[in-house]
Design a protein around this motif. Structure first.
Motif, short mmCIF file in Angstrom:
data_model
loop_
_atom_site.label_atom_id
_atom_site.label_comp_id
_atom_site.label_asym_id
_atom_site.label_seq_id
_atom_site.Cartn_x
_atom_site.Cartn_y
_atom_site.Cartn_z
N ARG A 100 0.81 -1.22 0.00
CA ARG A 100 0.00 0.00 0.00
C ARG A 100 0.83 1.26 0.00
O ARG A 100 0.58 2.20 -0.77
CB ARG A 100 -0.93 0.00 1.23
CG ARG A 100 -1.92 1.15 1.25
CD ARG A 100 -2.61 1.27 2.58
NE ARG A 100 -1.71 1.74 3.63
CZ ARG A 100 -2.08 1.88 4.91
NH1 ARG A 100 -3.30 1.55 5.29
NH2 ARG A 100 -1.21 2.33 5.80
N ASP A 101 1.83 1.33 0.87
CA ASP A 101 2.52 2.59 1.12
C ASP A 101 3.76 2.81 0.26
O ASP A 101 4.23 3.94 0.13
CB ASP A 101 2.89 2.70 2.60
CG ASP A 101 1.66 2.71 3.50
OD1 ASP A 101 0.59 3.13 3.03
OD2 ASP A 101 1.78 2.28 4.66
N ALA A 132 -1.71 7.87 1.40
CA ALA A 132 -2.04 8.73 2.54
C ALA A 132 -3.21 8.11 3.27
O ALA A 132 -4.18 7.67 2.64
CB ALA A 132 -2.39 10.14 2.07
N GLY A 133 -3.13 8.03 4.59
CA GLY A 133 -4.20 7.43 5.35
C GLY A 133 -4.42 6.00 4.91
O GLY A 133 -3.48 5.20 4.85
N THR A 189 -9.86 8.10 4.52
CA THR A 189 -10.43 6.83 4.95
C THR A 189 -11.49 6.41 3.93
O THR A 189 -11.88 7.17 3.05
CB THR A 189 -11.07 6.93 6.34
OG1 THR A 189 -12.12 7.93 6.30
CG2 THR A 189 -10.05 7.32 7.40
N HIS A 190 -11.94 5.16 4.07
CA HIS A 190 -13.07 4.64 3.30
C HIS A 190 -12.79 4.65 1.79
O HIS A 190 -13.60 5.13 1.00
CB HIS A 190 -14.36 5.40 3.58
CG HIS A 190 -14.73 5.46 5.03
ND1 HIS A 190 -15.86 6.09 5.47
CD2 HIS A 190 -14.11 4.99 6.13
CE1 HIS A 190 -15.93 6.00 6.79
NE2 HIS A 190 -14.87 5.33 7.21
N ASN A 191 -11.66 4.07 1.40
CA ASN A 191 -11.30 4.02 -0.01
C ASN A 191 -11.66 2.71 -0.70
O ASN A 191 -11.39 2.55 -1.89
CB ASN A 191 -9.79 4.26 -0.17
CG ASN A 191 -9.44 5.72 -0.03
OD1 ASN A 191 -9.73 6.54 -0.89
ND2 ASN A 191 -8.82 6.07 1.09
N ARG A 382 -1.32 0.95 12.33
CA ARG A 382 -2.33 0.67 13.36
C ARG A 382 -2.07 -0.65 14.09
O ARG A 382 -2.87 -1.05 14.93
CB ARG A 382 -3.72 0.63 12.72
CG ARG A 382 -4.13 1.97 12.12
CD ARG A 382 -5.50 1.91 11.47
NE ARG A 382 -5.90 3.21 10.96
CZ ARG A 382 -7.02 3.43 10.28
NH1 ARG A 382 -7.86 2.44 10.04
NH2 ARG A 382 -7.30 4.65 9.85
N GLY A 383 -0.97 -1.32 13.74
CA GLY A 383 -0.70 -2.61 14.33
C GLY A 383 0.50 -2.60 15.25
O GLY A 383 1.10 -1.55 15.53
N ASP A 384 0.86 -3.79 15.71
CA ASP A 384 1.99 -4.00 16.60
C ASP A 384 2.91 -5.01 15.91
O ASP A 384 2.80 -6.22 16.12
CB ASP A 384 1.49 -4.55 17.94
CG ASP A 384 2.61 -4.81 18.93
OD1 ASP A 384 3.71 -4.25 18.73
OD2 ASP A 384 2.38 -5.58 19.88
N PRO A 385 3.82 -4.56 15.05
CA PRO A 385 4.57 -5.48 14.19
C PRO A 385 5.47 -6.42 14.98
O PRO A 385 6.15 -6.03 15.93
CB PRO A 385 5.41 -4.55 13.30
CG PRO A 385 4.76 -3.21 13.41
CD PRO A 385 4.16 -3.15 14.77
N ALA A 386 5.48 -7.68 14.56
CA ALA A 386 6.47 -8.64 15.02
C ALA A 386 7.72 -8.51 14.15
O ALA A 386 7.72 -7.78 13.15
CB ALA A 386 5.91 -10.06 14.95
N ALA A 387 8.76 -9.23 14.50
CA ALA A 387 10.06 -9.06 13.82
C ALA A 387 9.97 -9.34 12.32
O ALA A 387 10.65 -8.67 11.53
CB ALA A 387 11.10 -9.98 14.46
N GLU A 388 9.16 -10.29 11.89
CA GLU A 388 9.11 -10.68 10.49
C GLU A 388 7.94 -10.04 9.73
O GLU A 388 7.73 -10.34 8.57
CB GLU A 388 9.01 -12.20 10.37
CG GLU A 388 10.23 -12.93 10.91
CD GLU A 388 10.12 -14.43 10.74
OE1 GLU A 388 9.02 -14.92 10.39
OE2 GLU A 388 11.13 -15.12 10.95
N ASP A 389 7.18 -9.19 10.41
CA ASP A 389 6.02 -8.58 9.74
C ASP A 389 6.45 -7.56 8.69
O ASP A 389 7.54 -6.99 8.79
CB ASP A 389 5.13 -7.90 10.78
CG ASP A 389 4.25 -8.90 11.52
OD1 ASP A 389 4.05 -10.02 10.99
OD2 ASP A 389 3.77 -8.57 12.61
#
Length: 398
Positions: A100-101, A132-133, A189-191, A382-389
């Motif tokens: 996405r980014d 964006a967003g 938002t809402h794309n 918005r997440g909590d990444p683990a080492a391999e994410d």
């Protein structure tokens, strides 16, 4: 919160199965039954300002159910991706994935291994992506006639809105980017963003209201709709609105997943506002109510959802059909939901899998070997990444 790091398949002899379903308390795991929402919420100016009018009675008991299928971890097929969004399989068994980014498309080589040792290969950038967003490079769909035309389709956010473009993929690189459909409203938002080829050879496109709620009811706008177009961007025969020839259904808030069951029925996963997420059985020409109505027992001319979840338990994204069930990935809910589909098109009680094990789940699809691929979305801010994410995980159904 614990994140599980997948290893080679030989280490995975334990089935991952979470059995809690049917709960209406937003703080618990499960899915509310229709009886928990006996009437629709007719939105008002107060509701549109963000006040939830949905029931929140935590005294409703939890229902538990079992299913014969087991979801067995088979390994990681890719890791260290940046906000992966769309995934599509090529005829040779390899897969393409969008980020996405970064605006990049990467290829995961075909392999019998599932240990994450093969890195995804960058094959090119989509031109004009302005992340964006919630916007950026989103959905991807491989042409059903790829062997002949070598076409890949992407949905992305650009400076002038969301659009669908066609690219050619030959000799390990994408080229010849051409717009197919432009003018889809965009917002922070809402794309929407999910694109899927149907069994009829046409492209189905999920859009969001882009923050303008009334657009979902406006047939002059492509926002808040499911669109159905031919691969060249024209309107195929059979679309229901003569004066809005690309629109298949309307009244959607933010369609994040589209799939087809073995009978050819169209299913869509949709973000709700602050109270209810939806699974909809999509009928051409039907109006699914947003922003006028939310919940069951919608008055005419609006169509009820098949299933709803508190947003804390779902925030659904990708959806796939396998072994008689829909499989719906949850972002905020961090759960893969299994929803059995009955012969008459109704659904059985949802079953929760993988709850809080891998974080946010974005995309789910069926691989050529009939396994399920599920992508995480922990690097999307918005997440909590683990080492391999972020990772793409592979599961078998037994």
């Amino acid at each position: 919160m614990t994140r599980i790091a997948l290893s080679p398949p030989s280490l995975f002899l334990t089935a991952l199965l979470v059995l809690v379903a049917g709960c209406t308390d937003p703080s618990a795991s499960g899915s509310p039954s229709p009886a928990a929402f006996p009437s629709a919420t007719i939105t008002s100016e107060v509701a549109e300002a963000g006040t939830s009018l949905a029931p929140t009675d935590s005294s409703i008991p939890v229902a538990t159910t079992r299913n014969a299928l087991q979801l067995v971890a088979a390994g990681t097929v890719a890791s260290s991706l940046q906000s992966p969004w769309g995934i599509g399989f090529l005829p040779d068994g390899s897969a393409l994935v969008t980020e996405r980014d970064t605006g990049l498309i990467k290829q995961i080589p075909a392999s019998t291994e599932s240990d994450g040792s093969t890195a995804a290969i960058e094959i090119g950038a989509v031109q004009g992506v302005t992340p964006a967003g919630e916007g950026g490079l989103l959905g991807l769909a491989v042409s059903p006639t790829f062997d002949v035309d070598h076409n890949v389709f992407v949905y992305f956010t650009g400076e002038n809105g969301n659009e669908v473009d066609r690219l050619t993929f030959i000799d390990g690189a994408v080229s010849d980017q051409q717009p197919v459909l432009t003018g889809i409203p965009s917002g922070s938002t809402h794309n929407g963003g999910r694109i899927v080829f149907g069994p009829d050879g046409n492209l189905y496109i999920g859009t969001g209201d882009a923050g303008e709620r009334s657009s979902a009811q406006d047939l002059t706008s492509l926002a808040g709709k499911i669109l159905r177009i031919a691969p060249d961007g024209t309107a195929p025969a059979g679309n229901p609105f003569p004066d809005a020839p690309l629109i298949f259904s309307l009244g959607h808030r933010n369609v994040q997943g589209i799939t087809f069951d073995e009978a050819g029925r169209v299913w869509a996963a949709e973000f709700g506002p602050s109270s209810l997420d939806e699974l909809n059985l999509v009928v051409p020409g039907n109006n699914y109510g947003w922003p006028v109505v939310e919940g069951f027992a919608a008055p005419s001319p609006y169509t009820d959802p098949e299933r709803v979840w508190p947003t804390s338990q779902a925030s659904p994204s990708g959806i796939a059909f396998a072994r008689g069930s829909l499989w719906m990935a949850g972002l905020r809910g961090e759960t893969l939901w299994e929803i059995p589909v009955l012969d008459d098109g109704t659904t059985g009680e949802p079953i929760a899998h993988l709850s809080n094990e891998f974080g946010r789940l974005r995309t789910v699809l069926v691989a050529p070997d009939k396994s399920l691929w599920v992508s995480t979305s922990n690097t999307d801010g918005r997440g909590d990444p683990a080492a391999e994410d972020d990772r793409i995980l592979r599961f078998t159904l037994s």
